[in-house]
Design a protein around this motif. Sequence first.
Motif, PDB file in Angstrom:
ATOM      1  N   TYR A  75     135.873  17.040  82.199  1.00 56.33           N
ATOM      2  CA  TYR A  75     135.254  15.953  82.958  1.00 56.33           C
ATOM      3  C   TYR A  75     133.858  15.664  82.407  1.00 56.33           C
ATOM      4  O   TYR A  75     133.092  16.581  82.103  1.00 56.33           O
ATOM      5  CB  TYR A  75     135.143  16.317  84.438  1.00 56.33           C
ATOM      6  N   ASP A  77     130.423  12.549  82.687  1.00 48.51           N
ATOM      7  CA  ASP A  77     129.756  11.678  83.655  1.00 48.51           C
ATOM      8  C   ASP A  77     130.571  10.424  83.948  1.00 48.51           C
ATOM      9  O   ASP A  77     130.589   9.925  85.076  1.00 48.51           O
ATOM     10  CB  ASP A  77     128.374  11.264  83.134  1.00 48.51           C
ATOM     11  N   GLU A  80     133.058  10.501  86.868  1.00 43.27           N
ATOM     12  CA  GLU A  80     132.541  10.472  88.240  1.00 43.27           C
ATOM     13  C   GLU A  80     132.766   9.104  88.878  1.00 43.27           C
ATOM     14  O   GLU A  80     133.246   9.002  90.013  1.00 43.27           O
ATOM     15  CB  GLU A  80     131.045  10.817  88.225  1.00 43.27           C
ATOM     16  N   TRP A  81     132.458   8.054  88.151  1.00 47.67           N
ATOM     17  CA  TRP A  81     132.578   6.707  88.717  1.00 47.67           C
ATOM     18  C   TRP A  81     133.946   6.094  88.470  1.00 47.67           C
ATOM     19  O   TRP A  81     134.380   5.204  89.210  1.00 47.67           O
ATOM     20  CB  TRP A  81     131.474   5.812  88.162  1.00 47.67           C
ATOM     21  N   HIS A  93     132.620  14.858  92.159  1.00 46.22           N
ATOM     22  CA  HIS A  93     131.812  16.084  92.202  1.00 46.22           C
ATOM     23  C   HIS A  93     132.088  16.896  93.469  1.00 46.22           C
ATOM     24  O   HIS A  93     132.014  18.121  93.455  1.00 46.22           O
ATOM     25  CB  HIS A  93     130.313  15.778  92.062  1.00 46.22           C
ATOM     26  N   LEU A 124     127.122  14.355  86.516  1.00 45.53           N
ATOM     27  CA  LEU A 124     128.220  15.033  87.214  1.00 45.53           C
ATOM     28  C   LEU A 124     127.914  16.504  87.448  1.00 45.53           C
ATOM     29  O   LEU A 124     128.132  17.026  88.550  1.00 45.53           O
ATOM     30  CB  LEU A 124     129.516  14.876  86.413  1.00 45.53           C
ATOM     31  N   CYS A 127     125.260  17.055  90.128  1.00 45.96           N
ATOM     32  CA  CYS A 127     125.783  16.660  91.442  1.00 45.96           C
ATOM     33  C   CYS A 127     126.661  17.768  92.024  1.00 45.96           C
ATOM     34  O   CYS A 127     126.622  18.052  93.223  1.00 45.96           O
ATOM     35  CB  CYS A 127     126.575  15.362  91.342  1.00 45.96           C
TER      36      CYS A 127
END
Length: 201
Positions: A75, A77, A80-81, A93, A124, A127
């Motif tokens: 994974y 960043d 995350e979105w 997260h 990520l 978080c």
Amino acid sequence: MENTEPSSIDPNLYALYSSARKPRILLAASGSVSATEFSTLCHCFFEWAEVKAVVTKDALKFIDILSLPRGVTVYTDEHEWACWQRIGDSVLHVELQRWADMMVIAPLSANTLGKIAGGLCDNLLTCIVRAWDYGKKQVFMAPSMTASMWKNIVTERHAMLVDELGVALIPPVLKRDPSTGEHVESSGSMADNSHISATRE
């Protein structure tokens, strides 16, 4: 800085899952040249645990994703979105924090240490750390930085702050400092993979 050995992982964790499933390890890497060891470290943990990997943008400069074990999801960043479209959707997260029984950050850069110590969460990895349930699950961090950064008073203060959270720092080892070429007691070099992966014992 004074090197202290991290406490061993609670053996009850492994007893609990030995008959049902392997323990779940969230293995993370931040931006440091020691991230070149991430693939080997991932293979070490994969021998006895379910592993998911989280890597920062800077860590990707040193990691060959194709060299990681099959079955390990990586994974970044961007994920995350990508996983979130509207209110009510799962938050990556949070889901990774819930999934994991334990988290290991190796390498932990000076920058990421500072972010964690200050409570920042701008990617990520940080978080996940900010959402972590420290009262129930362990976090191990293996710092990697130059000798001058490791011995700096700011790093010492940051280490004290994460220690208050219950984080176990796996101290750097005696190695050649890439910035000076000298062997120093607190070189800032990340601990050996075998030592990091053996923290469960």
